[in-house]
Design a protein around this motif. Structure first.
Motif, short mmCIF file in Angstrom:
data_model
loop_
_atom_site.label_atom_id
_atom_site.label_comp_id
_atom_site.label_asym_id
_atom_site.label_seq_id
_atom_site.Cartn_x
_atom_site.Cartn_y
_atom_site.Cartn_z
N PRO A 55 4.31 1.63 -3.49
CA PRO A 55 4.12 2.33 -4.76
C PRO A 55 4.02 3.84 -4.54
O PRO A 55 4.54 4.63 -5.32
N GLY A 56 3.38 4.18 -3.42
CA GLY A 56 3.22 5.60 -3.12
C GLY A 56 4.56 6.28 -2.96
O GLY A 56 4.80 7.33 -3.52
N ARG A 57 5.46 5.59 -2.23
CA ARG A 57 6.76 6.22 -2.03
C ARG A 57 7.49 6.39 -3.36
O ARG A 57 8.09 7.42 -3.64
N ARG A 93 11.73 22.62 -15.34
CA ARG A 93 10.43 22.78 -15.97
C ARG A 93 10.12 21.71 -17.00
O ARG A 93 9.00 21.51 -17.38
N ARG A 148 10.82 14.70 -10.89
CA ARG A 148 10.26 15.55 -11.93
C ARG A 148 10.54 17.02 -11.64
O ARG A 148 10.96 17.78 -12.49
N ALA A 197 9.27 9.82 -7.76
CA ALA A 197 9.18 10.24 -9.16
C ALA A 197 8.77 11.70 -9.26
O ALA A 197 9.29 12.45 -10.06
N GLY A 198 7.82 12.04 -8.38
CA GLY A 198 7.35 13.42 -8.40
C GLY A 198 8.47 14.38 -8.08
O GLY A 198 8.64 15.40 -8.74
N MET A 227 0.80 -1.18 0.00
CA MET A 227 0.00 0.00 0.00
C MET A 227 0.84 1.25 0.00
O MET A 227 0.57 2.19 -0.70
N PRO A 276 9.93 18.01 -17.70
CA PRO A 276 10.03 16.62 -17.31
C PRO A 276 10.35 15.77 -18.53
O PRO A 276 10.06 16.16 -19.66
N ASP A 277 10.98 14.59 -18.28
CA ASP A 277 11.51 13.81 -19.40
C ASP A 277 10.51 13.54 -20.53
O ASP A 277 10.58 14.13 -21.59
N ARG A 278 9.54 12.65 -20.27
CA ARG A 278 8.61 12.35 -21.37
C ARG A 278 7.37 13.22 -21.29
O ARG A 278 6.62 13.32 -22.23
N ALA A 279 7.18 13.81 -20.10
CA ALA A 279 5.98 14.62 -19.92
C ALA A 279 6.18 16.00 -20.49
O ALA A 279 5.76 16.99 -19.92
N ALA A 280 6.88 16.07 -21.61
CA ALA A 280 7.07 17.38 -22.24
C ALA A 280 5.70 17.97 -22.56
O ALA A 280 4.75 17.25 -22.79
N ALA A 300 6.16 6.74 -6.21
CA ALA A 300 5.54 7.82 -6.96
C ALA A 300 6.01 9.17 -6.45
O ALA A 300 6.29 10.08 -7.22
N ARG A 301 6.12 9.26 -5.13
CA ARG A 301 6.57 10.53 -4.58
C ARG A 301 7.99 10.84 -5.04
O ARG A 301 8.33 11.96 -5.39
#
Ligand SMILES: Nc1ncnc2c1ncn2[C@@H]1O[C@H](COP(=O)(O)OP(=O)(O)OP(=O)(O)O)[C@@H](O)[C@H]1O
Ligand SMILES: [Mg+2]
Lengths: 244, 428
Positions: free
Chosen positions: B4-6, B20, B15, B11-12, B1, B22-26, B8-9
């Protein structure tokens, strides 16, 4: 790498502001890992499309956090949301949504217009995607000259061409007869085998059964039938949590 | 539980850490070239409707170009008459004192010299019609009959007048400063006048008699470019005319004819009265050539304003047409709008696409209208055997006006298109 889930809902819920407010998707937790084939069923009006819109960054949840590929999408500026949507998510709809005056190739290439793929590259990649879905021979055909199954294949090619990490399909076989539906479903199975993460909405139980995992939505509440929990599949509705 | 959250954090944070981009989130983008090709495709997918939509703009811009072109064409006809000759001519009239006295007597003796000192003056001279005393006339011999039925005019002129008139000499020469200074009895006549006087050649040193006084004819003019009436007169130096028949008077006032360099006429006309008599500049009225612009404006104003108004009305109708069609297209293409949003388009990309379509439609209408308007001008000019004239600025501005019309017309529909919720649009 693969430990980062493709979809992670943390108490994600959506209430349409109304009036009256419609709690179309009740707060839920959900994790979909890379390579999963998730099917979602539920009666009409239960919130399946709402779920898809949230997962596809079309609608922003009014509660909770949605992480796509580990990126928290909460409060992202519109330009980045649109960028993520264009690059990481492919959509397939029941009604295909092909531009009627553009050839199959142009329809597929359209998916690379907003994502900064260079023009030179587009035709080649679109062609490749069409070959991938078995339409290498109908590349220049207009959608109006294609059968329903072929149209849906073009739509799938369009969804794939940007190389997304997630394919969201809303009733992909809803407009197709059984035979054509089978071929489209076989194509989806193929994509799953190649490692694509799929979320397919359907109210056809035989379609739902093809998924590696099936979720149900009823009155906006997302539930997973017991006994099919996999280590990566984590699902609890917020209501269960408060009840526990 | 939590794992994954950690992740994701993490990753955040990653980012954010990268700044300004982000790699693929252009961010999503819509290149100008794509915008253009999408707009063109949007127009071409319904060619008949696009053509009808553009019609209003075609008519408006066409009328605009035709009116401006025809105006330019007609005023260039006027400009043609208003040539370099008229543009370099300044006449000075002697209007006398304000109380009505001193009319025709105000030119100083050295008037020509004073004017010729001004910048830009080529030739200057005073002239007046000589009034012969009762019984005196022009004759070819001392005792012969008068020439022709009517009286032959005698003109007194300074040498500058003849030169300013730009004659073509058939034979001989013009009189000059010497003849003027010494009051030599010489005359210059037009070829028609020479024939009437029986003069065929200057070899024989012909003479005309004005009254009893013989004047040696030293030049025969074939033609003059200014003051054509000189050809109908026997022209004699001003000094001898004044000696013989008196200074110019109220009945036969003197005038000045001045030729200037191109562009200097207005200024010369300004300065001439003061140069002639610093104490009484009001006694002279210098007439500059008409201002070609003023001429054009008076010709162009009345009808054209009506037609231009008509063109504007056409344009407004065209704009409403484009607005209407674009709005219909937006509603029709709601599904397409939703789809484009799923493909990564932002609201503003949708706006720009519809704006580009309506602008392109307007520009297209403008181009066709410009072509038709120009054809109209050419056709009218050909029918009247005029030279068609369309100002380049008109040709450049017309399609631009069409484009702006399209942009304005597309504004509201395009804004509406961007407001369509993608979820809403996809439900169709
Ligand atoms: N913009 C909105 N404002 C208010 N209520 C909405 C809005 N969009 C959807 N709803 C409501 O939310 C609920 C869920 O809608 P949704 O489209 O997700 O259903 P669905 O499960 O996809 O149904 P179907 O199987 O018929 O497609 C419905 O009751 C619908 O009326
Ligand atoms: Mg639905």
């Amino acid at each position: 790498m693969s430990s980062v889930p493709v979809i992670e809902f943390r108490g994600v819920g959506l209430t349409y502001p109304g009036p009256p407010p419609v709690p179309a998707f009740l707060p839920a937790d959900l994790v979909v890992s890379g390579g999963e084939y998730v099917t979602i069923t539920g009666p009409s009006g239960s919130g399946k499309s709402t779920f898809l819109n949230i997962a596809g960054l079309i609608d922003a949840p009014t509660r909770g956090h949605y992480l796509l590929d580990g990126v928290d999408t909460t409060g992202l500026p519109d330009s980045e949301r649109a960028g993520l949507r264009g690059r990481r998510i492919g959509f397939v709809f029941q009604s295909f949504h092909l531009l009627p005056h553009r050839s199959a190739l142009e329809n597929v290439a359209l998916a690379m217009v907003y994502t900064g793929v260079r023009r030179r590259e587009r035709a080649a990649r679109a062609r490749e995607a069409l070959v991938r879905v078995g339409l290498g021979h109908r590349i220049d055909a207009l959608p109006t000259r294609l059968s329903g199954g072929e149209r849906q294949r073009v739509a799938i090619a369009r969804a794939l061409v940007a190389r997304p990490s997630l394919l969201l399909c809303d009733e992909p076989t809803g407009n197709l007869d059984t035979a054509t539906a089978a071929s489209v479903l076989a194509l989806l199975d193929d994509l799953h085998k190649d490692g694509m993460t799929l979320v397919v909405i359907t109210h056809d139980t035989s379609v739902a059964a093809r998924g590696s995992r099936t979720l149900t939505i009823r009155d906006g509440r997302l539930t997973e039938p017991p006994g099919r929990d996999t280590p990566t599949a984590v699902l609890r509705t917020a209501a269960d949590r408060t009840g526990a | 539980m939590t794992p994954p959250g950690r992740g994701a954090r993490r990753a955040g944070r990653r980012r954010k850490g990268r700044g300004r981009r982000p790699d693929r989130a252009a961010v999503s983008r819509f290149a100008p070239r794509d915008l253009l090709s999408e707009a063109v495709a949007g127009i071409l997918q319904r060619p008949a409707r696009s053509a009808l939509t553009a019609l209003g703009t075609v008519l408006g811009i066409g009328a605009f170009v035709a009116v401006l072109g025809l105006t330019a064409t007609t005023s260039s006809q006027i400009d043609g008459r208003f040539n370099a000759l008229t543009a370099t001519e300044v006449t000075v009239e002697d209007v006398g004192a304000s109380d009505g006295s001193a009319i025709g007597v105000s030119f100083p003796e050295d008037a020509a010299a004073r004017i010729e000192r001004l910048n830009g003056v080529s030739h200057a001279g005073v002239y007046w019609p000589v009034s012969l005393p009762e019984g005196d006339s022009v004759r070819a011999s001392p005792v012969g009959a008068t020439v022709g039925e009517e009286e032959t005019q005698v003109a007194a002129a300074g040498p500058g007048v003849l030169r300013a008139a730009q004659p073509t000499l058939k034979e001989g020469r013009l009189f000059d400063a010497y003849h003027e200074r010494e009051a030599v009895p010489v005359a210059v006549v037009g070829s028609g006048m020479a024939a009437r006087l029986g003069i065929t050649t200057l070899e024989s040193r012909p003479v005309v008699f004005i009254g009893d006084r013989p004047f040696t004819v030293i030049g025969i003019m074939g033609d003059v470019r200014r003051k054509a009436d000189l050809l109908l007169s026997v022209v004699v130096p001003a000094t001898i005319a004044a000696q013989e028949w008196g200074e110019p008077g109220t009945g036969t006032p003197a005038r000045m004819l001045n030729s200037t360099r191109l562009g200097a006429a207005a200024q010369v006309a300004d300065q001439a009265p003061l140069a002639l008599d610093p104490a009484h500049p009001e006694r002279f009225k210098a007439v500059p050539p008409p201002d070609p612009k003023a001429l054009r404006d008076t010709v162009g104003s009345d009808l054209n304003q009506l037609f231009l108004l008509l063109a504007v009305v056409c344009l407004v109708i065209g704009a409403v047409g484009i607005a209407n069609t674009t709005l219909v297209a937006v509603l029709e293409r709601t599904g397409e709008i939703g789809l484009r949003r799923t493909l990564g388009a932002r609201g503003r990309h949708i706006t720009s696409q519809f704006l580009a379509e309506s602008a392109a439609l307007g520009a297209l209408g403008g181009l066709v209208g410009t072509a038709l308007g120009t054809l109209t001008v050419v056709a009218v000019a050909m029918a009247r055997q005029w030279t068609p004239v369309v100002h380049p600025a008109t040709l450049l501005a017309a399609p631009l006006i069409g484009l702006v019309t399209g942009l304005l017309a597309g504004g509201y529909p395009a804004w509406r298109a961007s407001r369509i919720e993608p979820a809403e649009a996809l439900r169709r």
